[in-house]
Write a protein that holds these residues in place. Structure first.
Motif, PDB file in Angstrom:
ATOM      1  N   PRO A 371       0.824  -1.226   0.000  1.00  9.73           N
ATOM      2  CA  PRO A 371       0.000   0.000   0.000  1.00  9.73           C
ATOM      3  C   PRO A 371       0.853   1.270   0.000  1.00  9.73           C
ATOM      4  CG  PRO A 371      -0.878  -1.609   1.546  1.00  9.73           C
ATOM      5  CD  PRO A 371       0.445  -2.142   1.090  1.00  9.73           C
ATOM      6  N   GLN A 372       0.478   2.200  -0.870  1.00 11.37           N
ATOM      7  CA  GLN A 372       1.273   3.420  -1.045  1.00 11.37           C
ATOM      8  C   GLN A 372       1.346   4.251   0.230  1.00 11.37           C
ATOM      9  OE1 GLN A 372       3.092   4.108  -3.831  1.00 11.37           O
ATOM     10  NE2 GLN A 372       3.978   5.766  -2.602  1.00 11.37           N
ATOM     11  N   PHE A 373       0.253   4.278   1.006  1.00 13.82           N
ATOM     12  CA  PHE A 373       0.263   5.126   2.215  1.00 13.82           C
ATOM     13  C   PHE A 373       1.295   4.605   3.236  1.00 13.82           C
ATOM     14  CE2 PHE A 373      -2.639   1.877   3.794  1.00 13.82           C
ATOM     15  CZ  PHE A 373      -2.439   1.851   5.162  1.00 13.82           C
ATOM     16  N   ILE A 374       1.570   3.298   3.211  1.00 12.37           N
ATOM     17  CA  ILE A 374       2.598   2.748   4.108  1.00 12.37           C
ATOM     18  C   ILE A 374       3.978   3.191   3.640  1.00 12.37           C
ATOM     19  CG2 ILE A 374       3.629   0.642   5.041  1.00 12.37           C
ATOM     20  CD1 ILE A 374       0.941  -0.740   4.686  1.00 12.37           C
ATOM     21  N   ILE A 375       4.210   3.124   2.342  1.00  9.87           N
ATOM     22  CA  ILE A 375       5.500   3.563   1.780  1.00  9.87           C
ATOM     23  C   ILE A 375       5.728   5.042   2.092  1.00  9.87           C
ATOM     24  CG2 ILE A 375       6.786   3.928  -0.382  1.00  9.87           C
ATOM     25  CD1 ILE A 375       5.260   1.452  -1.491  1.00  9.87           C
ATOM     26  N   ASP A 376       4.659   5.840   1.991  1.00  8.21           N
ATOM     27  CA  ASP A 376       4.776   7.286   2.227  1.00  8.21           C
ATOM     28  C   ASP A 376       5.008   7.622   3.690  1.00  8.21           C
ATOM     29  OD1 ASP A 376       4.341   7.675  -0.462  1.00  8.21           O
ATOM     30  OD2 ASP A 376       2.212   8.149  -0.258  1.00  8.21           O
TER      31      ASP A 376
END
Length: 422
Positions: A371-376
């Motif tokens: 998930p992108q929000f975790i990477i961010d």
């Protein structure tokens, strides 16, 4: 003239003086309607403490500032006060533990807390260092309390009062049960003292944080556009200005009310036949025959369309030369993954009986990508190499099984530790 304490009624540094006063039968009046950021900026207050910090104690002989100095002053008002011990060595030990409570406990709690509430730049490596230093201090305190009910002697001293006030801030904002369970003697000491009548009278009911305080967005105070509404007339302009300055908490509430909470993109995915909580429950409740029950149950539940599995390998394993530092790195990573708890499950293995230790992990994520929000949001993600598991490959599938069950030896080496995120 009565002693007057200038501080808010929730200020833990003010609590030190008030609890010391209870034990010393000294009357201290807490100033009414103290407003931080307003009362401590007045000319009268700045005469007492030119830098505007709280608390300040007004005495017949003049003001005293710095919370430990105030608590010491109040304690000395009672002759032969047992709060200072009953001998020269006990006096020295009380002073020793006051310094420890200030420099090792309070300082590191604040280094962790202040950036999270938006009063300093949030830097994850700096937070890790603060947590590591705090754990080191709590380990020392835990060792001392394993054979001592109080810090000095056989009754409450000023050192206990200052230590408990400092710990109260940590317990109520940052130190979850999961964190403090590593320090059982500190837990016993803390809960015993906060429930003593003189502590309870000042502190009220103390509740332990259920989760670590989330990092506050630094962009929040961008709200002075609100008063531009009454633009039809010129006169209300002044009043509007005053309102914004006076009620920052209210304007923050107003800001949040109209904002519908944005849905996480993962909540918009098609429903999955895998119920993540059911898997987490099975994992937690399986105590025997783990391979036959939990691992088999995982594959029975697993939905390759709704979820994906990922291996991760720490990029800088050659730096993992100290075991407790390596374990702290992994612990910090899992702590910062808290934002993904609803959508993920993870196993992190620290491998090797001798340094350098290897850190490897297995993660289950909702959706087909990380998930992108975790990477961010979680800076640790870039410290690992990530590889999607091919479940048609029997070797990779067996590796998943071994990581779920903490199989030892793993890839020919002993496990130093295995941590689960669920």
């Amino acid at each position: 003239m009565a002693l007057v304490l200038h501080a808010g009624n929730t200020n833990k540094n003010g609590f030190k003086a008030l609890i010391a006063a209870e034990y010393s039968d000294v009357s201290v009046e807490l100033v009414k309607n103290f407003e931080m950021g307003v009362s401590n900026k007045t000319p009268d207050f700045l005469k007492m403490n030119p830098i505007g910090k709280v608390p300040v104690l007004e005495t017949p002989d003049g003001p005293v500032f710095e919370s430990n100095a105030i608590a010491r002053y109040i304690t000395r008002l009672k002759e032969d006060n047992p709060l200072y011990g009953s001998s020269l060595i006990e006096y020295a030990l009380v002073e020793q533990w006051i310094d420890f409570a200030t420099l090792e406990i309070d300082a590191n709690i604040l280094r962790w807390l202040i950036p999270r509430i938006g009063f300093a730049v949030y830097l994850p490596p700096a937070e890790e260092a603060a947590i590591s230093s705090l754990k080191r201090a709590l380990t020392a305190l835990n060792t001392h309390l394993a054979s001592n009910t109080y810090l000095v002697g056989h009754s409450v001293t000023l050192a206990d009062i200052i230590m408990i006030c400092n710990l109260t801030l940590g317990f109520s904002r940052l130190l979850t049960k999961n964190f403090t369970s590593e320090f059982p003697h500190v837990e016993r000491y803390f809960w015993t003292l906060v429930n003593q009548p003189n502590f309870c009278k000042i502190l009220g009911e103390v509740k332990q944080a259920e989760s670590v305080l989330a990092v506050q967005s630094a962009k929040k105070p961008s709200q002075p556009k609100e008063p531009a509404k009454p633009k039809v007339k010129d006169e209300p302009k002044k009043e509007a200005k005053k309102e914004v300055k006076k009620e920052p908490a209210e304007s923050a509430e107003e800001e949040e009310a109209p904002k519908p909470k944005a849905k996480n993109p993962l909540d918009l995915l098609p429903p999955s036949k895998m119920i993540l909580d059911d898997w987490k429950r099975l994992y937690s409740n399986t105590k025997t025959n783990f391979r036959e029950v939990a691992v088999k149950g995982f594959w029975d539940m697993y939905d390759p369309e709704g979820y994906s599995l990922w291996f991760c390998d720490y990029k800088y394993n050659d730096e993992n030369t100290v075991s407790f530092v390596t374990l702290n790195k992994v612990g910090g990573f899992l702590q910062r993954m808290d934002l993904a708890r609803k959508y993920s499950f993870g196993k992190m293995l620290v491998i090797g009986s001798d340094p350098p230790f290897k850190v490897k992990g297995l993660w289950l994520f909702r959706g087909q990508e990380i998930p992108q929000f975790i990477i961010d949001e979680c800076y640790d993600m870039e410290l690992y190499d990530w590889c999607k598991v091919d479940i048609t490959d029997e070797d990779q599938k067996e590796r998943v099984n071994q990581m779920i069950e903490d199989h030892e030896p793993f890839e020919g080496q002993a496990l130093l530790d295995a941590k689960c995120f669920k």
